[in-house]
Design a protein around this motif. Structure first.
Motif, PDB file in Angstrom:
ATOM      1  N   GLU A   1     -24.407   6.058 -79.645  1.00 49.88           N
ATOM      2  CA  GLU A   1     -25.281   5.248 -80.485  1.00 49.88           C
ATOM      3  C   GLU A   1     -24.853   3.791 -80.595  1.00 49.88           C
ATOM      4  O   GLU A   1     -25.549   2.970 -81.185  1.00 49.88           O
ATOM      5  N   ASP A   2     -23.715   3.443 -80.002  1.00 52.00           N
ATOM      6  CA  ASP A   2     -23.304   2.038 -79.916  1.00 52.00           C
ATOM      7  C   ASP A   2     -23.952   1.332 -78.728  1.00 52.00           C
ATOM      8  O   ASP A   2     -23.794   0.120 -78.569  1.00 52.00           O
ATOM      9  N   THR A   3     -24.667   2.089 -77.906  1.00 48.90           N
ATOM     10  CA  THR A   3     -25.342   1.503 -76.761  1.00 48.90           C
ATOM     11  C   THR A   3     -26.367   0.471 -77.220  1.00 48.90           C
ATOM     12  O   THR A   3     -27.234   0.768 -78.040  1.00 48.90           O
ATOM     13  N   ALA A   4     -26.250  -0.742 -76.698  1.00 53.41           N
ATOM     14  CA  ALA A   4     -27.133  -1.831 -77.110  1.00 53.41           C
ATOM     15  C   ALA A   4     -26.777  -3.078 -76.312  1.00 53.41           C
ATOM     16  O   ALA A   4     -25.741  -3.120 -75.629  1.00 53.41           O
ATOM     17  N   VAL A   5     -27.621  -4.074 -76.437  1.00 53.81           N
ATOM     18  CA  VAL A   5     -27.276  -5.406 -75.969  1.00 53.81           C
ATOM     19  C   VAL A   5     -26.600  -6.129 -77.136  1.00 53.81           C
ATOM     20  O   VAL A   5     -27.154  -6.168 -78.240  1.00 53.81           O
ATOM     21  N   TYR A   6     -25.420  -6.637 -76.896  1.00 52.79           N
ATOM     22  CA  TYR A   6     -24.644  -7.304 -77.933  1.00 52.79           C
ATOM     23  C   TYR A   6     -24.756  -8.821 -77.766  1.00 52.79           C
ATOM     24  O   TYR A   6     -24.590  -9.347 -76.661  1.00 52.79           O
ATOM     25  N   TYR A   7     -25.032  -9.483 -78.870  1.00 51.06           N
ATOM     26  CA  TYR A   7     -25.213 -10.933 -78.885  1.00 51.06           C
ATOM     27  C   TYR A   7     -24.175 -11.580 -79.804  1.00 51.06           C
ATOM     28  O   TYR A   7     -23.876 -11.043 -80.879  1.00 51.06           O
ATOM     29  N   CYS A   8     -23.688 -12.725 -79.405  1.00 52.54           N
ATOM     30  CA  CYS A   8     -22.847 -13.486 -80.312  1.00 52.54           C
ATOM     31  C   CYS A   8     -23.671 -14.621 -80.912  1.00 52.54           C
ATOM     32  O   CYS A   8     -24.623 -15.099 -80.300  1.00 52.54           O
ATOM     33  N   SER A   9     -23.315 -14.992 -82.117  1.00 55.08           N
ATOM     34  CA  SER A   9     -24.016 -16.063 -82.805  1.00 55.08           C
ATOM     35  C   SER A   9     -23.022 -16.900 -83.584  1.00 55.08           C
ATOM     36  O   SER A   9     -21.896 -16.471 -83.844  1.00 55.08           O
ATOM     37  N   ALA A  10     -23.459 -18.078 -83.960  1.00 54.90           N
ATOM     38  CA  ALA A  10     -22.597 -18.975 -84.729  1.00 54.90           C
ATOM     39  C   ALA A  10     -23.449 -19.881 -85.594  1.00 54.90           C
ATOM     40  O   ALA A  10     -24.598 -20.197 -85.238  1.00 54.90           O
ATOM     41  N   LYS A  11     -22.886 -20.273 -86.728  1.00 51.92           N
ATOM     42  CA  LYS A  11     -23.542 -21.218 -87.624  1.00 51.92           C
ATOM     43  C   LYS A  11     -22.579 -22.342 -87.938  1.00 51.92           C
ATOM     44  O   LYS A  11     -21.415 -22.085 -88.251  1.00 51.92           O
TER      45      LYS A  11
ATOM     46  N   TRP B   1     -27.527 -18.832 -80.709  1.00 52.77           N
ATOM     47  CA  TRP B   1     -27.440 -17.536 -80.047  1.00 52.77           C
ATOM     48  C   TRP B   1     -27.004 -17.679 -78.606  1.00 52.77           C
ATOM     49  O   TRP B   1     -27.405 -18.614 -77.918  1.00 52.77           O
ATOM     50  N   GLY B   2     -26.222 -16.725 -78.166  1.00 50.97           N
ATOM     51  CA  GLY B   2     -25.898 -16.644 -76.759  1.00 50.97           C
ATOM     52  C   GLY B   2     -26.711 -15.555 -76.108  1.00 50.97           C
ATOM     53  O   GLY B   2     -27.348 -14.744 -76.780  1.00 50.97           O
ATOM     54  N   LYS B   3     -26.702 -15.510 -74.783  1.00 52.05           N
ATOM     55  CA  LYS B   3     -27.330 -14.408 -74.075  1.00 52.05           C
ATOM     56  C   LYS B   3     -26.492 -13.155 -74.301  1.00 52.05           C
ATOM     57  O   LYS B   3     -25.279 -13.239 -74.455  1.00 52.05           O
ATOM     58  N   GLY B   4     -27.132 -12.044 -74.333  1.00 53.51           N
ATOM     59  CA  GLY B   4     -26.439 -10.812 -74.659  1.00 53.51           C
ATOM     60  C   GLY B   4     -25.673 -10.224 -73.498  1.00 53.51           C
ATOM     61  O   GLY B   4     -25.841 -10.606 -72.334  1.00 53.51           O
ATOM     62  N   THR B   5     -24.833  -9.258 -73.855  1.00 53.28           N
ATOM     63  CA  THR B   5     -24.119  -8.477 -72.862  1.00 53.28           C
ATOM     64  C   THR B   5     -24.362  -7.007 -73.162  1.00 53.28           C
ATOM     65  O   THR B   5     -24.287  -6.585 -74.316  1.00 53.28           O
ATOM     66  N   LEU B   6     -24.695  -6.241 -72.129  1.00 51.26           N
ATOM     67  CA  LEU B   6     -25.102  -4.851 -72.322  1.00 51.26           C
ATOM     68  C   LEU B   6     -23.898  -3.926 -72.395  1.00 51.26           C
ATOM     69  O   LEU B   6     -23.018  -3.956 -71.536  1.00 51.26           O
ATOM     70  N   VAL B   7     -23.883  -3.113 -73.425  1.00 49.36           N
ATOM     71  CA  VAL B   7     -22.875  -2.072 -73.591  1.00 49.36           C
ATOM     72  C   VAL B   7     -23.583  -0.729 -73.516  1.00 49.36           C
ATOM     73  O   VAL B   7     -24.514  -0.482 -74.278  1.00 49.36           O
ATOM     74  N   THR B   8     -23.130   0.111 -72.614  1.00 50.19           N
ATOM     75  CA  THR B   8     -23.706   1.440 -72.456  1.00 50.19           C
ATOM     76  C   THR B   8     -22.608   2.469 -72.625  1.00 50.19           C
ATOM     77  O   THR B   8     -21.599   2.422 -71.916  1.00 50.19           O
ATOM     78  N   VAL B   9     -22.798   3.379 -73.580  1.00 48.56           N
ATOM     79  CA  VAL B   9     -21.817   4.419 -73.844  1.00 48.56           C
ATOM     80  C   VAL B   9     -22.424   5.754 -73.462  1.00 48.56           C
ATOM     81  O   VAL B   9     -23.425   6.176 -74.030  1.00 48.56           O
ATOM     82  N   SER B  10     -21.817   6.404 -72.497  1.00 46.41           N
ATOM     83  CA  SER B  10     -22.335   7.691 -72.026  1.00 46.41           C
ATOM     84  C   SER B  10     -21.670   8.835 -72.786  1.00 46.41           C
ATOM     85  O   SER B  10     -20.508   8.755 -73.179  1.00 46.41           O
ATOM     86  N   SER B  11     -22.432   9.907 -72.964  1.00 49.92           N
ATOM     87  CA  SER B  11     -21.916  11.070 -73.707  1.00 49.92           C
ATOM     88  C   SER B  11     -21.197  12.051 -72.796  1.00 49.92           C
ATOM     89  O   SER B  11     -21.245  11.933 -71.588  1.00 49.92           O
TER      90      SER B  11
ATOM     91  N   MET C   1     -19.083 -16.999 -87.447  1.00 49.38           N
ATOM     92  CA  MET C   1     -19.495 -16.456 -86.158  1.00 49.38           C
ATOM     93  C   MET C   1     -19.709 -14.956 -86.335  1.00 49.38           C
ATOM     94  O   MET C   1     -19.096 -14.335 -87.205  1.00 49.38           O
ATOM     95  N   ALA C   2     -20.578 -14.416 -85.488  1.00 50.16           N
ATOM     96  CA  ALA C   2     -20.920 -13.007 -85.688  1.00 50.16           C
ATOM     97  C   ALA C   2     -21.346 -12.354 -84.387  1.00 50.16           C
ATOM     98  O   ALA C   2     -21.715 -13.032 -83.424  1.00 50.16           O
ATOM     99  N   TRP C   3     -21.270 -11.040 -84.379  1.00 49.87           N
ATOM    100  CA  TRP C   3     -21.820 -10.211 -83.314  1.00 49.87           C
ATOM    101  C   TRP C   3     -23.002  -9.428 -83.887  1.00 49.87           C
ATOM    102  O   TRP C   3     -22.889  -8.836 -84.967  1.00 49.87           O
ATOM    103  N   TYR C   4     -24.089  -9.446 -83.152  1.00 46.65           N
ATOM    104  CA  TYR C   4     -25.256  -8.626 -83.453  1.00 46.65           C
ATOM    105  C   TYR C   4     -25.478  -7.703 -82.257  1.00 46.65           C
ATOM    106  O   TYR C   4     -24.966  -7.930 -81.176  1.00 46.65           O
ATOM    107  N   ARG C   5     -26.290  -6.700 -82.462  1.00 43.90           N
ATOM    108  CA  ARG C   5     -26.686  -5.840 -81.346  1.00 43.90           C
ATOM    109  C   ARG C   5     -28.120  -5.392 -81.520  1.00 43.90           C
ATOM    110  O   ARG C   5     -28.633  -5.337 -82.633  1.00 43.90           O
ATOM    111  N   GLN C   6     -28.724  -5.082 -80.394  1.00 49.35           N
ATOM    112  CA  GLN C   6     -30.107  -4.592 -80.410  1.00 49.35           C
ATOM    113  C   GLN C   6     -30.231  -3.463 -79.408  1.00 49.35           C
ATOM    114  O   GLN C   6     -30.035  -3.666 -78.202  1.00 49.35           O
ATOM    115  N   ALA C   7     -30.544  -2.298 -79.933  1.00 49.17           N
ATOM    116  CA  ALA C   7     -30.763  -1.132 -79.091  1.00 49.17           C
ATOM    117  C   ALA C   7     -32.243  -1.051 -78.735  1.00 49.17           C
ATOM    118  O   ALA C   7     -33.088  -1.617 -79.446  1.00 49.17           O
TER     119      ALA C   7
END
Length: 116
Positions: free
Chosen positions: A87-97, A106-116, A33-39
């Motif tokens: 720079e960790d701001t992204a949509v995070y997705y979980c995946s499994a094989k 793939w699952g639907k992503g969850t948005l992480v927003t990090v403010s400066s 299982m894994a976490w991916y992200r896409q900014a």
């Protein structure tokens, strides 16, 4: 197979968030299982992975800040994210094989927003 990620939100730099990924079947059935992200404007990238046996791997940019774990009793995978950076701001997705050479679920992503 359904995977549901949750736990995203808005956090200030230096803060923490814990993401969870709930599976529709026993996670013991997944070889990895894994976490991916896409900014925005960037390709999806691997953040961390964990095998059935508990072996973990991390992207260099999150090593020492993020911790991936599996809870077999709750059929969930988690990602504890500390010392978050903008720079960790992204949509995070979980995946499994099911098998290492098989396709990703793939699952639907969850948005992480990090403010400066």
């Amino acid at each position: 197979v359904q995977l549901q990620a949750s736990g995203g939100g808005l956090v200030q730099a230096g803060g923490s968030l814990r993401l969870s990924c709930a599976a529709s079947r026993s996670i013991r059935s997944f070889a990895v299982m894994a976490w991916y992200r896409q900014a925005p404007g960037r390709e999806r990238e691997l953040v961390a992975s964990i095998t059935r046996g508990g072996n973990t791997r991390y992207a260099d940019i999150v090593e020492g800040r993020f911790t991936i774990s599996r809870d077999n009793a709750k059929d969930t995978m988690n990602l504890q994210m500390n010392t978050l950076k903008p720079e960790d701001t992204a949509v995070y997705y979980c995946s499994a094989k099911s098998i290492l050479t098989g396709p990703n679920y793939w699952g639907k992503g969850t948005l992480v927003t990090v403010s400066s």
